[in-house]
Write an enzyme that holds these catalytic residues in place. Structure first.
Site, PDB file in Angstrom:
ATOM      1  N   CYS A 184      46.764  52.643  16.356  1.00 27.78           N
ATOM      2  CA  CYS A 184      47.255  51.565  16.459  1.00 27.78           C
ATOM      3  C   CYS A 184      48.564  51.335  15.979  1.00 27.78           C
ATOM      4  CB  CYS A 184      46.555  50.351  15.651  1.00 27.78           C
ATOM      5  SG  CYS A 184      46.737  48.889  15.340  1.00 27.78           S
ATOM      6  N   ASP A 221      43.457  45.957  27.307  1.00 27.01           N
ATOM      7  CA  ASP A 221      43.871  45.910  25.655  1.00 27.01           C
ATOM      8  C   ASP A 221      44.835  44.646  25.766  1.00 27.01           C
ATOM      9  OD1 ASP A 221      45.690  45.859  22.979  1.00 27.01           O
ATOM     10  OD2 ASP A 221      45.517  48.072  23.130  1.00 27.01           O
ATOM     11  N   HIS A 223      41.856  46.254  22.796  1.00 28.88           N
ATOM     12  CA  HIS A 223      42.151  47.582  21.995  1.00 28.88           C
ATOM     13  C   HIS A 223      41.535  47.730  20.057  1.00 28.88           C
ATOM     14  CE1 HIS A 223      45.715  48.391  19.337  1.00 28.88           C
ATOM     15  NE2 HIS A 223      45.778  47.797  18.135  1.00 28.88           N
TER      16      HIS A 223
END
Length: 224
Positions: A112, A160, A191
């Site tokens: 991330c 995502d 995600h």
């Protein structure tokens, strides 16, 4: 010494030595998930260091992995300076290189926010290998791939909501033209699909496939 190194959490393999890996956090901080990843990498033979990226604005930050935790973490992340964060990652790479326990090279692996910084660190030319999981700034900065000289592996989820599939396709096109780069898209995943303590994100099958590819890539590019 850069103060990010003063209390740097370290995980050392059973042998007491091995290549170095800088593990770069998500917005959730140094939580149980990241600790479990660090422990697994150490058991695979790596000396793992985790810089605290939010130390300047939210020292010791760690949040829950639900809607409230995401909102709180995004608020903390809104004060984050990515250039200072990159300097922390690069300082940690240099620090690991100087440790007696670190033999061989030093890589970076991030998720991330950390995925964006792992790519940025690779573009700065410093690590020996890099793995970037669903870094949201990667597509917009993919021109920086031309600066990357180390092996690099990208992971994305095809569903995502934060990184459109069309943006991932831009990364795919750039990777296809860059020797030493590879990309893997788990089309059914969203995600943060590797985060096994976040039920709202975790996709076990996609996580297992991506992690297997990551471990194989590390064995090739940063053997322990």
């Amino acid at each position: 010494m850069n103060s990010v190194l003063t209390d740097l959490p370290l995980w050392v393999p059973p042998s007491g030595r091995g290549p170095g890996l800088v593990l770069v956090q998500e917005i959730f901080g140094l939580d149980d998930y990241l600790r479990s990843v660090a422990a697994e990498l150490a058991s695979a033979g790596y000396v793992v260091g985790v810089p605290e990226l939010f130390r300047r604005t939210a020292p010791g930050w760690s949040s829950t992995h639900d809607e409230a935790g995401v909102a709180a973490s995004m608020e903390v992340a809104s004060s984050f300076d990515p250039e200072l964060g990159l300097s922390d990652v690069l300082a940690t790479v240099a620090h690991l290189r100087g440790l007696p326990a670190v033999t061989g090279g030093v890589g970076v692996l991030g998720f991330c926010l950390g995925g964006s910084l792992a790519f940025a660190a690779a573009a700065a030319g410093d690590p020996d290998t890099a793995v970037s999981f669903y870094g949201s700034t990667v597509p917009a900065r993919i021109a920086d791939l031309a600066k990357v000289t180390c092996p690099i592996q990208f992971h994305f989820g095809g569903q995502d909501p934060y990184i459109p599939r069309s943006d991932v396709a831009v990364v795919e096109a750039a990777v296809a033209a860059h020797p030493g780069a590879e990309i893997h898209v788990q089309e059914e995943a969203g995600h943060a699909f590797h985060n096994n303590v976040a039920p709202m994100f975790h996709h076990p099958q996609a996580a297992a496939r991506a992690w297997g590819l990551t471990r194989e890539f590390l064995r090739r590019t940063l053997p322990s």
